[in-house]
Design a protein around this motif. Structure first.
Motif, PDB file in Angstrom:
ATOM      1  N   GLY A 383       5.269  -1.927 -14.226  1.00 18.14           N
ATOM      2  CA  GLY A 383       6.239  -2.684 -13.433  1.00 18.14           C
ATOM      3  C   GLY A 383       6.412  -2.079 -12.064  1.00 18.14           C
ATOM      4  O   GLY A 383       5.582  -1.305 -11.583  1.00 18.14           O
ATOM      5  N   SER A 395      11.385  -4.807 -11.820  1.00 16.43           N
ATOM      6  CA  SER A 395      10.556  -5.797 -12.512  1.00 16.43           C
ATOM      7  C   SER A 395       9.643  -5.049 -13.490  1.00 16.43           C
ATOM      8  O   SER A 395       8.857  -4.198 -13.080  1.00 16.43           O
ATOM      9  N   LYS A 397       7.171  -5.340 -17.273  1.00 13.62           N
ATOM     10  CA  LYS A 397       6.447  -6.177 -18.222  1.00 13.62           C
ATOM     11  C   LYS A 397       6.204  -5.366 -19.498  1.00 13.62           C
ATOM     12  O   LYS A 397       5.116  -4.817 -19.708  1.00 13.62           O
ATOM     13  N   GLU A 427       8.652 -10.248 -19.854  1.00 17.41           N
ATOM     14  CA  GLU A 427       8.878  -9.955 -18.440  1.00 17.41           C
ATOM     15  C   GLU A 427      10.376  -9.827 -18.235  1.00 17.41           C
ATOM     16  O   GLU A 427      11.143 -10.712 -18.610  1.00 17.41           O
ATOM     17  N   GLY A 444      15.227 -12.166 -18.323  1.00 17.34           N
ATOM     18  CA  GLY A 444      13.823 -12.145 -18.703  1.00 17.34           C
ATOM     19  C   GLY A 444      13.546 -12.981 -19.932  1.00 17.34           C
ATOM     20  O   GLY A 444      14.453 -13.554 -20.547  1.00 17.34           O
TER      21      GLY A 444
END
Length: 607
Positions: A383, A395, A397, A427, A444
């Protein structure tokens, strides 16, 4: 024996007489102008000595001075100022008109490393070559310092635009030989915002090629941290390394790093560049990395007999100003970090083969690799973290494979009501990189699947069987063994603390389920409905058929500490039987109508 004693006595008398004569014949104030000139000629710094110089004979021939200061060119404040200064000088060079200072002692000094005390270039001044040698003295005098002592002093350190730090009880010892190889020792303490730090350093420094090159060895740096917002046991450890500084390129590097912090151990190497943008590359390895003993955000252990560590918080009146992303040094730095840990602990989770490969480019941090193993499962969380703006942007993942659910719930301070293994692909995004922020404000979506899932103190098959037994005695089933749900999959969405589940499908022994619902982590409430299909019934065919084909809704709702559920089996059976009865009645009516129509047709056809 008498001759030896007599000889020694004569020598002592000669030495004392010679020193007395030197004190009477040589005025130390004659060296004042020379020292000021030599210091300014060799370094450009301005030396000021306020009071008269005087001799001190025993136990070392010394020159005593009162208040002194050393100021850099163009600086508004002195770099060093002291109430007392002592210069230990060598006797024989002094007799031949050479001043050889073997040791400088400063007591109650103030050392300022601040923008106001740093050298300022003169306006429109020509710049000479960086490798230019200092001018040779015009006289036959030489000036040399072999030892430096700083006792009971204060170091004021401040970066441009930054906060000021006061290092108290500063004691420095430096011994330098003819080859510019110095042995250093330093001890000091720092107190700021209800936090205390104590440092004790020993090392060596080779300044033979200064200012072009410096090499050194930090033999041992012992440190202790304690106070507000630090774990109650404090943070203690040591550091050792070998380093090199390239003055021409403004670069540094170090190797052989050995760092201990409580029960964590790190080894590695690094390099960097101090000219903006600053650059730093670290390659670290750890045999053990216990983050819970280093961070204040670790959850409290609930194990029997465990000591609950409390963290002292700063009082409101002593709280520092609120920090923003603009205060972070990462905004002015390019950082590359590689970290590998054989064993790591984070929020009670025992991780193995932990790997972190991250890069920061002036506030934009990219997590290329953040992976490891947890039990028999593994995780990977690449991320980015952006602090270039007033609001942090995170952010991630996450990818989880066969991670045990119960330890994960405990790590995030959630009810440990589920057991099993979780796999996830999702995510996530948020504005603050903390667990509490993730539970309250992140957003998310993810695809999840779980195996061997069990609900604490709940056996779904048994709940349905007992509910059916209370409604009707015409059907029965063997008592269900608590084997849980073999597998379940679905979709989950996170929106500011609310987990919404959809498209849940699962199966177990004699069990099938579908469902949806939501969990509010902020309000600590849930509302989940599962449609259960139980097989293996015996008894009345109609009821067996109804129970085997009709999903029975199980709704769990309410607060975590007062969970309620509803299982309307009687409504399901009643509706099913009513539907079955209506269907049979309609079939009977249809047959009756069909019979009547046939009779009427026969009558019409009759001659």
């Amino acid at each position: 024996m008498k001759r030896v004693i007599t000889t020694l006595a004569i020598l002592l008398v000669v030495v004392v007489t010679g020193l007395s004569a030197l004190v009477l014949l040589v005025n130390p104030n004659d060296f004042r102008t020379y020292m000021v000139q030599q210091v300014e000629q060799r370094s450009g710094y301005r030396l000021e000595v306020s009071n008269d110089l005087r001799w001190h004979v025993w136990p070392q021939l010394s020159i005593l001075a009162g208040r002194m200061s050393l100021t850099a060119p163009g600086a508004t404040q002195p770099l060093v100022s002291a109430e007392n200064m002592r210069l230990d000088v060598d006797l024989w060079p002094l007799l031949s008109h050479q001043l050889s200072v073997s040791q400088v002692l400063l007591k109650n000094a103030i050392v300022r490393v601040t923008p106001d005390s740093s050298a300022q270039p003169a306006r429109n001044a020509p710049q000479g070559p960086r490798d230019a040698e200092p001018a040779s003295p015009s006289t036959g005098w030489s000036f040399d310092i072999a030892k430096l002592r700083v006792a009971d002093s204060l170091l004021i350190w401040q970066q441009p635009g930054g906060d000021e730090y006061n290092f108290r009880d500063l004691n420095i010892t430096m011994d330098q030989d003819a080859n510019k190889l110095a042995t250093l020792s330093l001890s000091t303490t720092l107190m700021r915002n209800q936090r205390n730090a104590a440092l004790n350093l020993k090392g060596q420094l080779d300044a033979a090629q200064y200012p072009h090159r410096l090499t050194g060895q930090l033999q041992q740096l012992d440190y202790t941290l304690s106070g507000a917002d630090i774990p109650s046991q404090g943070i203690k450890g040591s550091l050792s390394l070998q380093g090199e500084w390239n003055g021409d390129r403004q670069q540094f590097s170090f190797s052989g790093l050995q760092l201990t912090a409580n029960d964590s151990t790190l080894t590695g190497q690094g390099s960097g560049h101090v000219v903006p943008p600053q650059q730093l590359a670290l390659d670290l390895k750890a045999s053990n990395l216990n983050l819970d003993n280093l961070l204040t955000s670790a959850p409290v252990s609930e194990a029997p007999g465990a000591q609950h560590a409390t963290v002292a918080r700063s009082p409101v009146i002593a709280a520092p100003r609120e920090r923003t992303n603009a205060d972070s040094p990462l905004n002015d730095m390019d950082l590359a970090l590689k970290l590998q840990a054989n064993n790591a602990v984070w929020r009670g989770l025992s991780l193995t083969d932990f790997t972190l490969n991250a890069r920061n480019q002036q506030g934009l941090m990219t997590l290329n690799t953040l992976s490891g193993k947890l039990g028999n499962g593994s995780f990977s969380i690449p991320g980015s973290i952006d602090i270039r703006h007033p609001e942090t942007r995170v952010s991630l993942k996450p990818q989880l494979r066969f991670i045990q659910i119960q330890p994960l719930l405990k790590a995030f301070a959630l009810p440990e009501s589920l057991q099993g293994n979780l796999s996830l692909d999702g995510e996530l995004s948020g504005d603050t990189l903390t667990v509490e922020a993730a539970k309250r404000s992140w957003q998310g979506r993810a695809t999840i699947s779980a195996s061997n899932l069990k609900l604490a103190q709940l056996n779904l098959q048994q709940m349905v069987q007992r509910a059916v037994a209370r409604v009707s005695d015409k059907v029965s089933s063997q008592d269900a063994v608590e084997e849980g749900i073999e597998s379940i999959s679905g979709q989950v969405a996170l929106n500011k603390g609310v987990l919404s589940f959809s498209d849940l499908n699962g199966n177990g022994q004699n069990l099938g389920l579908q469902g949806a619902g939501k969990v509010d982590m902020v309000q600590q409430q849930l509302d989940v409905t599962l449609g259960l299909k139980i097989s293996g019934w015996r008894g009345d065919d109609a009821l067996v058929k109804a129970l085997s084909s009709q999903p029975i809704p199980l709704r769990m709702y309410g607060g975590w500490n007062s969970l309620q559920y509803s299982l309307p089996v009687d409504d399901v059976l009643r509706n099913r039987l009513q539907s079955e009865a209506r269907s049979r009645l309609n079939q009977w009516i249809d047959r009756q109508k069909e019979g009547e129509n046939k009779e009427n047709l026969k009558k019409i056809m009759r001659p």
